[in-house]
Write a protein that holds these residues in place. Structure first.
Motif, PDB file in Angstrom:
ATOM      1  N   GLY A  70      25.992  14.105  27.305  1.00 20.85           N
ATOM      2  CA  GLY A  70      25.653  15.339  26.625  1.00 20.85           C
ATOM      3  C   GLY A  70      26.672  15.611  25.528  1.00 20.85           C
ATOM      4  N   GLU A  71      26.198  16.118  24.400  1.00 18.93           N
ATOM      5  CA  GLU A  71      27.079  16.299  23.253  1.00 18.93           C
ATOM      6  C   GLU A  71      26.666  17.532  22.460  1.00 18.93           C
ATOM      7  N   VAL A  72      27.651  18.246  21.930  1.00 19.12           N
ATOM      8  CA  VAL A  72      27.409  19.357  21.007  1.00 19.12           C
ATOM      9  C   VAL A  72      28.317  19.163  19.802  1.00 19.12           C
ATOM     10  N   GLY A  73      27.853  19.648  18.638  1.00 13.60           N
ATOM     11  CA  GLY A  73      28.670  19.473  17.452  1.00 13.60           C
ATOM     12  C   GLY A  73      28.229  20.357  16.313  1.00 13.60           C
ATOM     13  N   VAL A  74      28.990  20.313  15.236  1.00 16.10           N
ATOM     14  CA  VAL A  74      28.707  21.101  14.045  1.00 16.10           C
ATOM     15  C   VAL A  74      28.967  20.234  12.823  1.00 16.10           C
ATOM     16  N   LYS A  75      28.146  20.437  11.780  1.00 17.48           N
ATOM     17  CA  LYS A  75      28.305  19.711  10.527  1.00 17.48           C
ATOM     18  C   LYS A  75      28.261  20.723   9.383  1.00 17.48           C
ATOM     19  N   VAL A  76      29.206  20.589   8.469  1.00 16.97           N
ATOM     20  CA  VAL A  76      29.279  21.489   7.323  1.00 16.97           C
ATOM     21  C   VAL A  76      29.346  20.646   6.058  1.00 16.97           C
ATOM     22  N   GLN A  77      28.383  20.873   5.175  1.00 18.11           N
ATOM     23  CA  GLN A  77      28.342  20.177   3.887  1.00 18.11           C
ATOM     24  C   GLN A  77      28.448  21.227   2.786  1.00 18.11           C
ATOM     25  N   ALA A  78      29.536  21.206   2.034  1.00 21.64           N
ATOM     26  CA  ALA A  78      29.747  22.222   1.005  1.00 21.64           C
ATOM     27  C   ALA A  78      28.695  22.104  -0.085  1.00 21.64           C
ATOM     28  N   PRO A  79      28.287  23.233  -0.682  1.00 26.32           N
ATOM     29  CA  PRO A  79      27.357  23.183  -1.813  1.00 26.32           C
ATOM     30  C   PRO A  79      27.882  22.253  -2.900  1.00 26.32           C
ATOM     31  N   GLY A  80      26.983  21.439  -3.440  1.00 28.68           N
ATOM     32  CA  GLY A  80      27.410  20.463  -4.432  1.00 28.68           C
ATOM     33  C   GLY A  80      27.877  19.167  -3.818  1.00 28.68           C
ATOM     34  N   GLY A  81      28.007  19.156  -2.484  1.00 29.57           N
ATOM     35  CA  GLY A  81      28.329  17.914  -1.792  1.00 29.57           C
ATOM     36  C   GLY A  81      29.743  17.433  -1.969  1.00 29.57           C
ATOM     37  N   GLN A  82      30.684  18.294  -2.335  1.00 33.31           N
ATOM     38  CA  GLN A  82      32.046  17.843  -2.587  1.00 33.31           C
ATOM     39  C   GLN A  82      32.972  18.005  -1.389  1.00 33.31           C
ATOM     40  N   PHE A  83      32.439  18.404  -0.271  1.00 35.44           N
ATOM     41  CA  PHE A  83      33.250  18.543   0.943  1.00 35.44           C
ATOM     42  C   PHE A  83      32.336  18.488   2.153  1.00 35.44           C
TER      43      PHE A  83
END
Length: 794
Positions: free
Chosen positions: A587-600
């Protein structure tokens, strides 16, 4: 006659007037021109590349609106609708920005369907070809070094790489059975249930996708720790080619060639790559010869069908290099040079592999697509008079005892995997149903020969004085100990449903059934014929929700399994055909964050995995190696991966970092009457970290990587650990002034000359006995000349 010519001109004049010209200059954000950028139209398929001044011109463009597409390695693609007027020249100057990072990429491995990495309900890392080239990798295993949560070891110099993921990857003396490797979805699994990493050409690779966690619901066997899918380069629509020559430490020489482009308009396109490498190796007797070739053909079969054909061949000759003795504290004997080799003289391993695959995609209706993959592979591997393993070491006498033998494996694999994808328009594409199956057949021979001084057969003892090198090499006798013919058939069926009931909400469910039947005939064994059947039903559930287009959370549950195929001589042991498949539940939980413009971007996850009925190869008190269901193992871990563009501080600067924590604990594990419950898995670091910084501009690039490996247990009782270490590597390249197509490159690996142990071994009694030292500092210098688009090695 004049009337006829006049009539012809009047007829042709409208046609000439119905085209125009698009021209312009392509620059980076700092205003520097970009020579070699690909400039093309989406429809009609016209294109060119920019010259040394970054300028381009496309003639005879039909009037009306067309889509102009500009690409250059390291930069985000540019698209713009351009209005073309009859007989007019339209100027479109283009400024390319740094490429978007990470999670905006489209991946195919996490769910078997194309989707953005940020919304995939799994922990996934992507290693593009640019990073592979920066690291100087020529094998798939080396290309994985530094990937989040992946630990790569080499048993001996340049051979037998072992890839671990979430504590999985090494089952006693049987390596790479718990992490699956694929090439464009084709499983690379041999009759022993092992994934081969040495026979994957990298020059034709577009990217490597790594999915961590059980994947058997998607790909079947070996999907315990995760899956590695190597995605090859699509044939380019405009001519491109490159030639690379490099050389450096340890008499290393490399030649790399690539070429590709259209064969019949844009309907048929081809790509080819060739690599040759020679090296003396940094350890005595570690000579290496690698030759590989790769080819791909992409064909459009009308508006609704496409065909991709790939072929590859690999030849690897690698000198056999032994492990070296270690003392009770896990340190190499100080009286033995790290470059020493205790194997028999002039011994080596040979690996020959050829594979071909074809994928046909047919859009039967707007809602129904048929995707069929067929493949075949021929492999021939042998170790000639191998004596790399030590079982007894007497430091006072200066004697180490080896067990030389010669294993041989020849196999032929044929497989077919049809898939049907249904996406009903009534749901506006919000529901996708995939059903498919797999039929794979593996046939061949597995033989072995013992090398003794008395002709007794079996594993003979062959001592060597590791101080003086003195050994007896007269009277050696080769005796055949295994003459086996084997066969295995895998039959699988699976179904997967993906639903998007609301914007940015994705739910996925998958279920797969696998059944493997294996048989071996060996007249030299007591059990001359053995057959076993193993089956498993593997489920998987995933949920991904986007709070915004840039912030997603995910959760998943998955199961992995591995049938107890075992190496051929283990499968012939009493009871091997009655073993239970290993099962992993995670079992796994997670978070992903992609900054607007894709620079982070950043992705973080935490998981817990319970592995039961682990299949381990262990040697009993009678000296016989058997496979056993070893018991229960719990794995708990957390992983984080970050990448960012710092172009605001310095144009072209990017940084990336990752960290993985892996805690393994045996719940049940009894070997030769000793219970190792509460200990961790041998060879599994608790901490892994990697950091990299890259500065890339049109005419120059430079970078540094630091890979950190924490300590790990050497023995089953966990009384001895290795020292942690960090490997620092550097690269730099620059275009030659006046010849932008020609680039000079330099690379230094392990720049600080760190001394570390790559892998350790314990004897048949479970005591630490030997290790493989890590490679010291070394370097390469090379020249690359690029033709056409100049971006084949992306």
């Amino acid at each position: 006659m004049r009337l006829l010519l006049l009539a012809a001109l009047l007829v042709a004049a409208p046609a000439f007037a119905q085209t125009g010209v698009i021209e312009g200059t392509v620059r980076d954000a700092g205003g520097a021109p970009l020579p070699g950028a690909t400039v093309q139209l989406d429809d009609p398929p016209l294109g060119t590349t920019t010259d040394r001044d970054g300028q381009y011109q496309i003639d005879e463009v039909p009037v009306g609106n067309v889509v102009l597409i500009v690409r250059f390695v390291g930069f985000a693609p540019f698209e713009q609708v351009v209005s073309v007027q009859a007989g007019q020249t339209t100027t479109v100057d283009v400024t390319l920005s740094d490429a978007a990072l990470g999670l905006n990429q489209v991946v195919v491995t996490a769910n078997r369907t194309a989707e953005r990495a940020v919304s995939a309900p799994a922990a996934i890392s992507v290693r593009p070809a640019t990073v592979i080239a920066e690291r100087g990798a020529v094998t798939a295993a080396n290309a994985l070094r530094g990937v989040t949560g992946v630990y790569v070891q080499e048993y001996t110099e340049g051979a037998f790489p072992i890839v671990r993921m979430r504590g999985a990857g090494d089952a006693g003396i049987l390596q790479n059975t718990d992490v699956l490797i694929l090439i464009d979805g084709i499983p690379q699994v041999n009759v022993n249930g092992q994934s081969y990493y040495e026979q994957v050409p990298l020059e034709g690779v577009e990217r490597i996708e790594v999915v961590r966690g059980p994947t058997s619901a998607l790909y079947g066997r070996n999907g315990i720790g995760g899956a590695v899918n190597i995605i090859t380069r699509e044939a380019p629509s405009t001519f491109s080619a490159s030639a690379d020559l490099s050389g450096g430490s340890f008499a290393t020489g490399r030649t790399r060639l690539t070429a590709g482009g259209p064969l019949a308009g844009q309907a048929v396109r081809a790509f080819g790559a060739f690599t040759a490498e020679t090296s003396s190796g940094w350890r005595d007797g570690g000579d290496r010869l690698l030759i590989d070739g790769f080819g791909r053909l992409d064909a459009d079969l009308g508006d609704r069908a496409g065909l991709t054909v790939t072929a590859q061949t690999v030849r690897l000759d690698q000198g056999s290099v032994s492990v070296l003795p270690i003392d009770g504290s896990g340190e190499l004997f100080s009286e033995i040079e790290r470059t020493a080799n205790l194997a028999l003289p002039d011994t080596d391993g040979e690996n020959r592999a050829t594979q071909a695959g074809a994928r046909l995609t047919v859009e039967a209706t707007p809602t129904l697509t048929l995707n069929t993959l067929a493949y075949g592979r021929i492999t021939d591997r042998r170790l000639n008079d191998d004596a790399t393993f030590l079982d007894e070491v007497d430091r006072e006498a200066g004697v180490a005892v080896r067990f030389p033998f010669q294993p041989e494996l020849r196999e032929q694999v044929l497989g077919i995997e049809p898939r049907l994808i249904w996406s009903p328009l009534g749901a506006d594409g919000a529901v996708s149903v995939t059903v498919g199956g797999l039929l794979e057949d593996n046939r061949g021979e597995a033989d072995s020969y013992s090398i003794t001084t008395d002709g007794s057969g079996g594993f003979g003892s062959l001592p060597i004085n590791f101080r003086t090198g003195e050994q007896t090499l007269t009277g050696l006798t080769e005796t055949q100990t295994r003459d086996g013919e084997f066969g295995s058939t895998t039959l699988a069926g699976y179904a997967q449903v993906t639903a998007r009931p609301a914007p940015r909400l994705t739910a996925t469910g998958a279920l797969r059934y696998d059944r493997t039947t294996r048989s071996i005939e060996n007249p030299l064994r007591t059990r001359t014929e053995v057959e076993g059947t193993f089956d498993r039903l593997s489920p998987q559930l995933g949920l991904s929700y986007g709070f915004t287009d840039a912030v997603y959370a995910f959760a998943n549950y998955g199961e992995g399994f591995n049938p107890p195929w075992g190496i051929a001589f283990s499968f012939e042991r009493e009871g091997a055909d009655e073993l239970e498949p290993e099962v992993a539940r995670s079992g796994e939980v997670g978070v992903k964050v992609q900054a607007p413009g894709g620079q982070f971007f950043v992705q973080a996850s935490a998981y817990r995995m319970a592995r039961r009925d682990l299949v381990q190869s262990v040697r009993g008190e009678d000296g016989v190696t058997r496979q056993v269901n070893a018991g229960a193992l719990d794995v708990t871990g957390a992983e984080v991966e970050v990448e960012a563009s710092l172009a605001a501080l310095l144009p072209g600067l990017r940084v990336r970092g990752s960290y993985a924590f892996t805690d393994t604990e045996w719940q049940e594990f009894v070997v030769r009457g000793t219970d190792f419950a509460g200990t961790s898995v041998v060879g599994t670091p608790e901490h892994l970290a990697s950091f990299g910084a890259t500065w890339r501009r049109p005419t120059a690039a430079a970078g540094v990587t630091v890979d950190y490996v924490g300590s790990w247990a050497i023995d089953r009782a966990n009384t001895v650990e290795t020292d942690p270490y960090a490997v620092v590597s550097l690269f730099a390249e620059t275009a030659i002034p006046g010849v932008p197509e020609l680039r000079l490159r330099g690379q230094v690996f392990n720049a600080l000359n760190a001394e570390y142990l790559e892998r350790t071994e314990f004897d048949f009694g479970g005591n630490p006995i030997a290790a493989s030292p890590g490679r010291p500092a070394w370097g390469l210098v090379g020249l690359t000349y690029q033709f056409g688009a100049g971006s084949l090695r992306r």
